[in-house]
Design a protein around this motif. Structure first.
Motif, short mmCIF file in Angstrom:
data_model
loop_
_atom_site.label_atom_id
_atom_site.label_comp_id
_atom_site.label_asym_id
_atom_site.label_seq_id
_atom_site.Cartn_x
_atom_site.Cartn_y
_atom_site.Cartn_z
N LEU A 1 0.83 -1.21 0.00
CA LEU A 1 0.00 0.00 0.00
C LEU A 1 0.86 1.26 0.00
N GLU A 2 2.00 1.23 0.69
CA GLU A 2 2.90 2.38 0.68
C GLU A 2 3.48 2.59 -0.72
N CYS B 1 0.74 9.40 -5.64
CA CYS B 1 1.15 10.76 -5.29
C CYS B 1 2.06 11.38 -6.34
N LYS B 2 2.78 10.57 -7.09
CA LYS B 2 3.57 11.11 -8.19
C LYS B 2 2.66 11.74 -9.25
N LYS B 3 1.50 11.15 -9.44
CA LYS B 3 0.54 11.63 -10.45
C LYS B 3 -0.29 12.80 -9.94
N PHE B 4 -0.54 12.84 -8.63
CA PHE B 4 -1.44 13.84 -8.05
C PHE B 4 -0.77 14.55 -6.88
N GLU C 1 -1.36 17.42 1.18
CA GLU C 1 -2.22 17.67 2.33
C GLU C 1 -2.32 16.45 3.24
N ILE C 2 -1.78 15.34 2.83
CA ILE C 2 -1.89 14.10 3.61
C ILE C 2 -0.81 14.04 4.66
#
Length: 129
Positions: free
Chosen positions: A111-112, A119-122, A128-129
């Motif tokens: 999952l990590e 997160c690379k894409k968004f 914010e996480i």
């Protein structure tokens, strides 16, 4: 109720409850969830090997609803969630008895890895996480 159909099973009641979207305003949602809660509570005192939560929901949908009721209530899909290949929701299913990876640590690691890829894409959303 929208959920991943257990492919290649042709019946709408054979769904994977791991990722499901429930319409809380649908008139059948309360009835289904109440029946599922009651049957799950009873099953705690029985042999858990035969009465896991997904099997209980299948039984309710299959045995206590008509075909017309199922067709009006269920939307089982083969492509939207696409298990771990989904674009919006990634669903990592367990094996028949053991979870894939066989340990919490292996699942956490997977999952990590997937989280980093997303997160690379968004990037802005992940900050914010």
């Amino acid at each position: 109720l929208t959920a991943q159909r257990v492919a290649p099973h042709p019946h709408a009641w054979d769904l994977n409850i791991g990722v499901a979207l429930w319409n809380l305003k649908h008139h059948r949602t309360r009835w289904i969830s109440d029946r599922w809660r009651k049957e799950s509570s009873k099953a705690l005192f029985l042999d858990g090997k035969h009465w896991e939560d997904q099997n209980l929901l299948h039984w309710i949908l299959r045995e206590e609803m008509t075909e017309a009721g199922r067709n009006a209530t269920l939307n089982t899909v083969n492509t939207i969630f696409s298990y771990q290949h989904g674009t919006v929701v990634k669903h990592y299913v367990r094996g028949h008895i053991q979870w894939d990876g066989n340990s919490d640590e292996a699942r956490k690691k997977k999952l990590e890895e997937v989280s980093r890829e997303v997160c690379k894409k968004f990037e802005p959303a992940c900050e914010e996480i």
